[in-house]
Design a protein around this motif. Sequence first.
Motif, PDB file in Angstrom:
ATOM      1  N   ASP A  59       0.829  -1.213   0.000  1.00 45.60           N
ATOM      2  CA  ASP A  59       0.000   0.000   0.000  1.00 45.60           C
ATOM      3  C   ASP A  59       0.863   1.263   0.000  1.00 45.60           C
ATOM      4  O   ASP A  59       0.751   2.116   0.875  1.00 45.60           O
TER       5      ASP A  59
ATOM      6  N   ASP B 207      -0.726   4.772   0.361  1.00 44.25           N
ATOM      7  CA  ASP B 207      -1.236   4.951   1.721  1.00 44.25           C
ATOM      8  C   ASP B 207      -0.088   5.165   2.712  1.00 44.25           C
ATOM      9  O   ASP B 207      -0.202   5.964   3.639  1.00 44.25           O
TER      10      ASP B 207
ATOM     11  N   GLU C 212       1.072   8.690   2.559  1.00 46.20           N
ATOM     12  CA  GLU C 212       0.118   9.545   3.299  1.00 46.20           C
ATOM     13  C   GLU C 212       0.331   9.417   4.802  1.00 46.20           C
ATOM     14  O   GLU C 212       0.311  10.412   5.529  1.00 46.20           O
ATOM     15  N   ARG C 213       0.521   8.196   5.273  1.00 49.28           N
ATOM     16  CA  ARG C 213       0.743   7.983   6.707  1.00 49.28           C
ATOM     17  C   ARG C 213       2.031   8.658   7.166  1.00 49.28           C
ATOM     18  O   ARG C 213       2.085   9.248   8.248  1.00 49.28           O
TER      19      ARG C 213
END
Length: 134
Positions: A80, A83, A86-87
């Motif tokens: 991912d 994602d 983004e994290r």
Amino acid sequence: MTVWPQPLLVVRDVPASSRFYQQVLGADSGHGGEAYEQIVRDGEILLQLHDAEVEDHHGRLADTEAQFGNGVLVWFEVADFDDAVERARAAGARVERDVHTNPNALQQEIWLRDPDGYLVVVAGPSGYRPRDEG
């Protein structure tokens, strides 16, 4: 023969490092505590963290006067990737090299610094080694 890597980083603040790695990797605490932690995802240990000041049964694991992270890179391949980026941004991670494609590995990467200065590379799946997510 099967081998499961279980790298261990010596850190100054185990709970802070744990929060960083949990957030960036979308992982969980597998042990918890001030002195030692396991970062786990899907039942597998991704990383161990150990407090620099705690000698435990083995003695001191690092020279606390030396710079942590010098010459050490920890690489995590994640399915991912977007994602994870983004994290990492949400965690306020210091970005050393923003999202780019590594021409040698044929994968997207972002290079970050963890709270102790270790260089952390989060990479997407490699074009050379596609992963079966089935």
